[in-house]
Scaffold this motif. Structure first.
Motif, PDB file in Angstrom:
ATOM      1  N   ARG A  97       9.064 -73.465  36.082  1.00  0.00           N
ATOM      2  CA  ARG A  97       8.111 -72.613  36.796  1.00  0.00           C
ATOM      3  C   ARG A  97       7.672 -73.297  38.083  1.00  0.00           C
ATOM      4  O   ARG A  97       7.593 -74.523  38.149  1.00  0.00           O
ATOM      5  N   ARG A  98       7.407 -72.494  39.092  1.00  0.00           N
ATOM      6  CA  ARG A  98       6.873 -73.006  40.354  1.00  0.00           C
ATOM      7  C   ARG A  98       5.459 -72.453  40.500  1.00  0.00           C
ATOM      8  O   ARG A  98       5.275 -71.241  40.622  1.00  0.00           O
ATOM      9  N   GLU A  99       4.496 -73.322  40.400  1.00  0.00           N
ATOM     10  CA  GLU A  99       3.098 -72.893  40.519  1.00  0.00           C
ATOM     11  C   GLU A  99       2.734 -72.771  41.994  1.00  0.00           C
ATOM     12  O   GLU A  99       2.525 -73.764  42.679  1.00  0.00           O
ATOM     13  N   ILE A 100       2.682 -71.547  42.477  1.00  0.00           N
ATOM     14  CA  ILE A 100       2.335 -71.291  43.874  1.00  0.00           C
ATOM     15  C   ILE A 100       0.848 -70.957  43.961  1.00  0.00           C
ATOM     16  O   ILE A 100       0.348 -70.129  43.193  1.00  0.00           O
ATOM     17  N   PRO A 101       0.125 -71.582  44.872  1.00  0.00           N
ATOM     18  CA  PRO A 101      -1.299 -71.248  45.037  1.00  0.00           C
ATOM     19  C   PRO A 101      -1.494 -69.747  45.239  1.00  0.00           C
ATOM     20  O   PRO A 101      -0.657 -69.074  45.852  1.00  0.00           O
ATOM     21  N   ALA A 102      -2.609 -69.247  44.727  1.00  0.00           N
ATOM     22  CA  ALA A 102      -2.868 -67.808  44.756  1.00  0.00           C
ATOM     23  C   ALA A 102      -2.800 -67.249  46.170  1.00  0.00           C
ATOM     24  O   ALA A 102      -2.287 -66.142  46.397  1.00  0.00           O
ATOM     25  N   SER A 103      -3.298 -68.015  47.134  1.00  0.00           N
ATOM     26  CA  SER A 103      -3.304 -67.517  48.509  1.00  0.00           C
ATOM     27  C   SER A 103      -1.881 -67.360  49.048  1.00  0.00           C
ATOM     28  O   SER A 103      -1.565 -66.373  49.722  1.00  0.00           O
ATOM     29  N   LEU A 104      -1.022 -68.341  48.729  1.00  0.00           N
ATOM     30  CA  LEU A 104       0.363 -68.246  49.174  1.00  0.00           C
ATOM     31  C   LEU A 104       1.094 -67.115  48.465  1.00  0.00           C
ATOM     32  O   LEU A 104       1.919 -66.417  49.051  1.00  0.00           O
ATOM     33  N   ARG A 105       0.808 -66.954  47.165  1.00  0.00           N
ATOM     34  CA  ARG A 105       1.442 -65.873  46.416  1.00  0.00           C
ATOM     35  C   ARG A 105       1.052 -64.516  46.997  1.00  0.00           C
ATOM     36  O   ARG A 105       1.883 -63.632  47.172  1.00  0.00           O
ATOM     37  N   ALA A 106      -0.233 -64.359  47.302  1.00  0.00           N
ATOM     38  CA  ALA A 106      -0.706 -63.101  47.876  1.00  0.00           C
ATOM     39  C   ALA A 106      -0.073 -62.851  49.241  1.00  0.00           C
ATOM     40  O   ALA A 106       0.331 -61.729  49.573  1.00  0.00           O
ATOM     41  N   ARG A 107       0.030 -63.932  50.042  1.00  0.00           N
ATOM     42  CA  ARG A 107       0.649 -63.795  51.360  1.00  0.00           C
ATOM     43  C   ARG A 107       2.112 -63.373  51.226  1.00  0.00           C
ATOM     44  O   ARG A 107       2.602 -62.513  51.961  1.00  0.00           O
ATOM     45  N   GLY A 108       2.806 -63.990  50.261  1.00  0.00           N
ATOM     46  CA  GLY A 108       4.206 -63.658  50.049  1.00  0.00           C
ATOM     47  C   GLY A 108       4.396 -62.207  49.629  1.00  0.00           C
ATOM     48  O   GLY A 108       5.269 -61.504  50.143  1.00  0.00           O
ATOM     49  N   LEU A 109       3.551 -61.735  48.687  1.00  0.00           N
ATOM     50  CA  LEU A 109       3.656 -60.350  48.235  1.00  0.00           C
ATOM     51  C   LEU A 109       3.385 -59.374  49.375  1.00  0.00           C
ATOM     52  O   LEU A 109       4.075 -58.362  49.537  1.00  0.00           O
ATOM     53  N   GLU A 110       2.381 -59.696  50.167  1.00  0.00           N
ATOM     54  CA  GLU A 110       2.037 -58.814  51.285  1.00  0.00           C
ATOM     55  C   GLU A 110       3.169 -58.763  52.311  1.00  0.00           C
ATOM     56  O   GLU A 110       3.550 -57.683  52.787  1.00  0.00           O
ATOM     57  N   GLU A 111       3.711 -59.931  52.650  1.00  0.00           N
ATOM     58  CA  GLU A 111       4.785 -59.979  53.642  1.00  0.00           C
ATOM     59  C   GLU A 111       6.051 -59.314  53.102  1.00  0.00           C
ATOM     60  O   GLU A 111       6.753 -58.599  53.830  1.00  0.00           O
ATOM     61  N   GLY A 112       6.358 -59.544  51.818  1.00  0.00           N
ATOM     62  CA  GLY A 112       7.533 -58.926  51.217  1.00  0.00           C
ATOM     63  C   GLY A 112       7.450 -57.415  51.245  1.00  0.00           C
ATOM     64  O   GLY A 112       8.422 -56.728  51.590  1.00  0.00           O
ATOM     65  N   SER A 113       6.290 -56.879  50.891  1.00  0.00           N
ATOM     66  CA  SER A 113       6.104 -55.427  50.903  1.00  0.00           C
ATOM     67  C   SER A 113       6.207 -54.876  52.315  1.00  0.00           C
ATOM     68  O   SER A 113       6.843 -53.845  52.566  1.00  0.00           O
ATOM     69  N   ARG A 114       5.585 -55.574  53.275  1.00  0.00           N
ATOM     70  CA  ARG A 114       5.617 -55.101  54.661  1.00  0.00           C
ATOM     71  C   ARG A 114       7.038 -55.100  55.210  1.00  0.00           C
ATOM     72  O   ARG A 114       7.476 -54.143  55.845  1.00  0.00           O
ATOM     73  N   ARG A 115       7.773 -56.175  54.960  1.00  0.00           N
ATOM     74  CA  ARG A 115       9.130 -56.281  55.485  1.00  0.00           C
ATOM     75  C   ARG A 115      10.085 -55.300  54.805  1.00  0.00           C
ATOM     76  O   ARG A 115      11.075 -54.869  55.399  1.00  0.00           O
ATOM     77  N   ALA A 116       9.808 -54.983  53.537  1.00  0.00           N
ATOM     78  CA  ALA A 116      10.650 -54.015  52.840  1.00  0.00           C
ATOM     79  C   ALA A 116      10.497 -52.623  53.436  1.00  0.00           C
ATOM     80  O   ALA A 116      11.371 -51.759  53.279  1.00  0.00           O
ATOM     81  N   GLY A 117       9.385 -52.393  54.103  1.00  0.00           N
ATOM     82  CA  GLY A 117       9.176 -51.119  54.787  1.00  0.00           C
ATOM     83  C   GLY A 117       8.710 -49.998  53.895  1.00  0.00           C
ATOM     84  O   GLY A 117       8.645 -48.848  54.323  1.00  0.00           O
ATOM     85  N   VAL A 118       8.386 -50.302  52.637  1.00  0.00           N
ATOM     86  CA  VAL A 118       7.901 -49.277  51.708  1.00  0.00           C
ATOM     87  C   VAL A 118       6.812 -49.893  50.841  1.00  0.00           C
ATOM     88  O   VAL A 118       6.674 -51.122  50.745  1.00  0.00           O
ATOM     89  N   GLU A 119       6.056 -49.038  50.202  1.00  0.00           N
ATOM     90  CA  GLU A 119       5.082 -49.490  49.211  1.00  0.00           C
ATOM     91  C   GLU A 119       5.842 -49.804  47.929  1.00  0.00           C
ATOM     92  O   GLU A 119       6.490 -48.938  47.342  1.00  0.00           O
TER      93      GLU A 119
END
Length: 741
Positions: free
Chosen positions: A318-340
């Motif tokens: 497992r890779r324990e990613i800090p909550a802030s980084l995880r949230a940033r990653g999810l937000e950026e991934g969703s934005r770049r995917a171009g859909v909700e």
């Protein structure tokens, strides 16, 4: 056909046997010789009267002045006229004094110069070669030859005689020139003795020699059907053949029964030699959790063990990613995917962010590509380094287009070295990445996955993307399915078909096929993107394929028949096989006189062609499709355009190319095409399975046209037998995880 250029090919040698002619002659000039494969162009003076002629073909090393026997046929080349294409070339000793002088002066027999050759022939005349062979001590009769020079001459002639005896012996076994050259290169002067001692080692030592060839050689040299060497080789052949059908091992009973019937020997003899192989470490015997003994070839047993251990460790990581980084990653991934992102897709991204082993699987239209793009951007936003790869060049290109980041083939990522047949990246020199993402995993076999996972660094993670319902890998194993079934894997199954995809009849039909339900097709000419043209007669079906490709699709959908549309069929042979369809489509889409012929294939400028073997020097790979841009009959070369990159093919490279207007379903894996014409007929009965139909249909992006019989379509939909593969990867992973391995 007028203007065709005919090249030698073993594949059509049986057809041409009745046309074969034998010519004896002397080499006047060597125009070209490729030492790697023996391809040679010679100017030959025939015995007796007659003008010198050009001979081409794969040959052993020859020298000017050497006498040859050539078997082959006369062919007409547009620019160079009549030439002799040799299927077999055997050096023979000259009979005349002048021929002997030229032969000994040629340099073929090391240590003989022009002056020495002249003196020997002046003294012994036409008897010179017999003296060298049978009474070499007599060369001291020649003026100026002393004891030391006599010894040198005897040694030189003995070396040449050994080489010549090897050639005569190997040719006498009926072996093709290319095979003879490989044997000589591998075994040297010991070729004849090693082949006589155990011809079955040819299968192990000589690429391209199978058990059938070795067995024919075995019979020719007097090895009986019950000889232990033959039985052991037969057992290994059955295992190799099973690997080629996708099995990692065979149950003992199945192996013994099959080998007994195949070799036509007593079962007790087979069981005895199987024990001998196991004691020698040539096979591995391993009992499964059900108590059944499986027989492996060592490389596959080792690969299964290594891969099971490595995957189990990855799944526990497992890779324990800090909550802030995880949230940033999810937000950026969703934005770049171009859909909700849907809940499923969001779960897939979260698993990929922290999981050591993540598997994303799902059918068409469920958003695997969206998840892939979101994951790459999410990982990068979270500060992770990522490498992308896929099993084929086409799949890697699609992956790169989907994500916006470079993707490589697995072989390129692992820095494959064809000279050593090994990878530069492994446990000792792992990949420089936090996460390795692999697409089209259903195509990856056990051995390649073992090499890939071995190169994951100690801190690294792995994400696999694929459709478990597609055809399995050509090589051994059922890797994706085994990993999906391993209960500790981080598997996310995408099931929701998204609205835009759901409107496509291609997507609807694919899911209906998976459910065992016949698709509903619109009438010809009606609205939609997936049609069925019923044709029970094979000839009528082939004519319909040509008509659809040449006129109906370009007219109704504006797709280029060569660039945008791919014909896919289950098999190579038959009226509706790839070979026959390619001929018909070439005549329809790229007609013309002449061309460059290689065996059964006639190539013309503008033809759509496919590479059928990995060639790392040319940077083209099995399944790559291109277009012939130029054809040069003079030096027998083609220039093929692979996506804007021109690659030259010489005469000896052409066996790696086939026409690609029509390809098999297996060759289409990992690709998408704007339009697909899928041929499905009862002629393909043995291949008609649900996963094959599903795989073929899901290659189409904008248009799919099925041509064939309703009975064949229904048979494929009903037949959900994917074929049991003997693989214990999941079982081994469970044993490793529980500490029982």
């Amino acid at each position: 056909m007028p203007g065709e250029v005919a090249l030698n090919s073993r594949r059509d040698s049986a057809i041409l046997a009745a046309m074969t002619e034998t010519i004896h002659g002397t080499v006047e000039r060597i125009i070209f010789h490729n030492p790697e494969n023996g391809w040679t162009v010679l100017l030959v003076a025939p015995e007796g009267q007659g003008r010198a002629f050009t001979a081409v073909g794969s040959m052993p090393p020859v020298e000017e002045g050497q006498s040859l026997r050539l078997d082959g046929e006369w062919t007409q080349r547009e620019r160079f006229g009549r030439q002799f294409t040799a299927t077999r070339v055997e050096p023979v000793l000259p009979q005349t004094a002048e021929g002997i002088r030229r032969f000994l002066s040629s340099g073929l027999v090391k240590g003989f110069g022009r002056e020495m050759a002249r003196r020997l022939v002046e003294h012994f005349g036409e008897d010179a070669l017999r003296v060298l062979e049978e009474e070499p001590q007599r060369v001291r009769e020649v003026r100026g030859i002393g004891r030391k020079r006599t010894s040198q001459i005897r040694t030189a002639w003995a070396a040449y005689s050994a080489q010549r005896r090897n050639l005569i012996f190997l040719y006498g076994l009926g072996l093709a020139t290319g095979t003879v050259l490989k044997i000589l290169k591998q075994y040297g002067d010991d070729a004849a003795s090693r082949v006589r001692k155990n011809p079955y080692h040819l299968v192990r030592d000589i690429w391209g020699v199978g058990f059938g060839t070795a067995d024919r050689v075995g019979r020719a040299v007097g090895i009986g059907p019950e000889d232990p060497a033959r039985v052991r080789a037969g057992l290994q052949h059955v295992l190799e053949d099973a690997n080629g059908q996708g099995h990692v091992y065979l149950p003992r009973e199945a192996l013994v029964a099959h080998a007994t019937g195949f070799l036509e020997v007593d079962q007790l003899l087979v069981e005895r030699e199987l024990r001998s192989l196991a004691e020698a470490g040539a096979v591995v015997v391993r009992a499964g959790t059900d108590g059944e003994e499986g027989i492996y070839l060592p490389r596959l047993a080792e690969a299964e063990d290594r891969l099971a251990g490595a995957l189990t460790r990855l799944a526990a990581r497992r890779r324990e990613i800090p909550a802030s980084l995880r949230a940033r990653g999810l937000e950026e991934g969703s934005r770049r995917a171009g859909v909700e992102l849907t809940e499923e897709q969001r779960a897939a991204v979260e698993q990929a962010l922290e999981g050591g082993l993540t598997v994303i699987t799902g059918g068409p239209g469920t958003g695997k590509t969206t998840v892939l793009k979101a994951v790459v951007h999410a990982l990068r936003a979270a500060g992770e380094s990522v490498l992308l790869c896929a099993p084929t060049g086409r799949a890697a290109k699609r992956m790169s287009e989907a994500t916006g980041f470079p993707a490589k083939t697995i072989h390129r990522l692992l820095e494959y070295d064809p000279a050593s047949d090994s990878f530069g990246r492994d446990e000792a020199d792992p990949l420089p990445a936090d996460v390795v993402i692999v697409d089209e995993v259903s195509m990856i076999d056990l051995l390649l996955m073992d090499c890939l996972v071995a190169a994951i660094p100690d801190h690294g993670r792995l994400m696999l993307v694929g459709d478990r319902f597609q055809l399995q890998s050509v090589g051994p194993g059922s890797v994706l399915r085994d990993i999906v079934e391993y209960r500790r894997s981080g598997v996310v199954v995408l099931t929701t078909v998204h609205r835009q995809a759901a409107e496509s009849l291609i997507i609807q039909s694919s899911h209906r096929i998976l459910a065992g339900i016949r698709p509903v097709f619109p009438p010809p000419g009606g609205p939609g993107d997936c049609f069925f043209i019923a044709r029970d007669d094979p000839e009528a079906a082939r004519e319909s394929v040509v008509e659809v490709i040449r006129t109906r699709i370009p007219g109704a959908f504006g797709l280029d028949p060569r660039k945008d549309v791919q014909v896919i069929t289950p098999m190579y042979r038959g009226v509706l096989g790839a070979d026959s369809l390619n001929q018909a489509l070439q005549d329809a889409l790229n007609p013309g006189e002449g061309g460059l012929r290689r065996g059964a294939h006639l190539f013309r400028t503008g033809d759509k062609v496919m590479q059928v073997r990995n060639n790392y020097l040319k940077d083209v790979f099995n399944g790559d499709i291109g277009t012939i841009r130029a054809l040069h009959e003079g030096d027998l070369t083609l220039m093929v355009d692979f996506g804007g990159r021109l690659v030259e093919y010489a005469a000896d490279d052409l066996e790696d190319l086939v026409l690609a207007y029509a390809i098999t379903v297996h060759k289409s894996q990992g690709s998408e095409y704007p339009g697909v014409v899928l041929v499905m007929h009862t002629q393909h009965y043995v291949m008609l399975r649900r996963n094959l139909l599903y795989t073929a249909l899901t290659r189409a992006r904008r248009l799919a046209v099925l041509v064939g019989s309703s009975r064949a379509l229904d048979r494929a939909i009903r037949n959900d037998e994917t074929g049991v593969r003997f693989s214990r990867l999941r079982e081994r992973m469970e044993l490793v995880a529980s500490g029982r391995a």
